[in-house]
Design a protein around this motif. Structure first.
Motif, short mmCIF file in Angstrom:
data_model
loop_
_atom_site.label_atom_id
_atom_site.label_comp_id
_atom_site.label_asym_id
_atom_site.label_seq_id
_atom_site.Cartn_x
_atom_site.Cartn_y
_atom_site.Cartn_z
N TYR A 100 0.86 -1.18 0.00
CA TYR A 100 0.00 0.00 0.00
C TYR A 100 0.89 1.22 0.00
O TYR A 100 1.78 1.36 0.84
CB TYR A 100 -0.91 0.04 1.23
CG TYR A 100 -1.65 1.34 1.36
CD1 TYR A 100 -2.80 1.57 0.62
CD2 TYR A 100 -1.17 2.36 2.17
CE1 TYR A 100 -3.47 2.78 0.70
CE2 TYR A 100 -1.84 3.57 2.26
CZ TYR A 100 -2.97 3.77 1.52
OH TYR A 100 -3.63 4.97 1.60
N GLU A 101 0.64 2.13 -0.95
CA GLU A 101 1.39 3.39 -1.00
C GLU A 101 0.57 4.43 -1.76
O GLU A 101 0.05 4.14 -2.84
CB GLU A 101 2.74 3.17 -1.69
CG GLU A 101 3.63 4.39 -1.67
CD GLU A 101 5.03 4.10 -2.16
OE1 GLU A 101 5.95 4.81 -1.72
OE2 GLU A 101 5.22 3.17 -2.97
N ALA A 102 0.45 5.59 -1.18
CA ALA A 102 -0.22 6.74 -1.81
C ALA A 102 -1.62 6.40 -2.31
O ALA A 102 -2.00 6.75 -3.41
CB ALA A 102 0.64 7.30 -2.95
N GLY A 103 -2.37 5.68 -1.49
CA GLY A 103 -3.76 5.38 -1.82
C GLY A 103 -3.97 4.22 -2.76
O GLY A 103 -5.08 3.98 -3.21
N THR A 104 -2.89 3.48 -3.06
CA THR A 104 -2.98 2.36 -4.01
C THR A 104 -2.43 1.09 -3.38
O THR A 104 -1.38 1.09 -2.76
CB THR A 104 -2.18 2.67 -5.29
OG1 THR A 104 -2.72 3.85 -5.89
CG2 THR A 104 -2.24 1.53 -6.29
#
Length: 149
Positions: A126-130
Motif C-alpha cells: 500500500y502506497e499513496a492510496g494504491t
C-alpha cells in the motif's frame, strides 16, 4: 431635516468602522499559524477496484476486512465474479509508507476456485492510496493496482 440626518449617518458609519479593530503589528515578519497534523494510519478496510484494467469489462476487485483480503476476477461488466485470492490481512499500525504485508492463502476458501492463485503467500503493498500486487495467469505476470471505492 436632511442636514441633521447626514451628520448622524456619518457618525454612525465612523463608529462602526472603528469597531473593526486593527491588525496586530508584525514588525515586517509574517507569522505562520498553520499546524501540521500527524499523518494518520490508513484504514484499508472496505472495497477496492483495479485502477489499471485492460478493459472496463474485465478487472479485479478486493474486499478487505479486519483480518482478511479477498480478491476476485470481475468479468462481463461486473456481472460475473471468480475468486482469485483469499488470505490473511494485517492492518498497518503506523502511517509509514509504503506499507507491505505478506498474505497467507486460505487454502480451504480457494481450493475449488478454478481461477484462484495457487501461491501459498502473496505480497501486497500500500502506497499513496494504491494497493499493488503481482498477478500471474496463463504464463503472464502483471502488476495490479487497486484504488479504494
Amino acid at each position: 431635516m436632511k442636514k441633521l440626518i447626514t451628520p448622524v449617518l456619518l457618525v454612525a458609519a465612523l463608529t462602526l468602522t472603528g469597531c473593526a479593530g486593527a491588525a496586530p503589528a508584525t514588525n515586517g515578519t509574517a507569522e505562520s499559524k498553520t499546524t501540521q497534523e500527524e499523518p494518520k494510519t490508513p484504514d484499508l478496510t472496505g472495497g477496492w477496484k483495479q485502477s489499471n484494467p485492460a478493459s472496463e469489462k474485465s478487472y479485479q476487485q478486493a474486499t478487505i476486512t479486519a483480518d482478511k483480503i479477498t480478491v476476485e476476477w470481475v468479468t462481463d461488466s461486473g456481472n460475473t465474479t471468480s475468486i482469485y485470492w483469499v488470505g490473511t490481512f494485517a492492518a498497518p499500525s503506523s502511517a509509514t509508507e509504503p506499507y507491505t504485508w505478506t498474505s497467507a492463502r486460505d487454502v480451504e476458501a480457494t481450493k475449488s476456485a478454478l481461477l484462484a492463485s495457487s501461491d501459498d503467500v502473496k505480497e501486497f503493498k500500500y502506497e499513496a492510496g494504491t494497493i499493488s500486487y503481482k498477478v500471474s495467469a496463463l504464463g503472464t505476470t502483471t502488476t495490479v493496482n487497486l484504488k479504494k471505492n
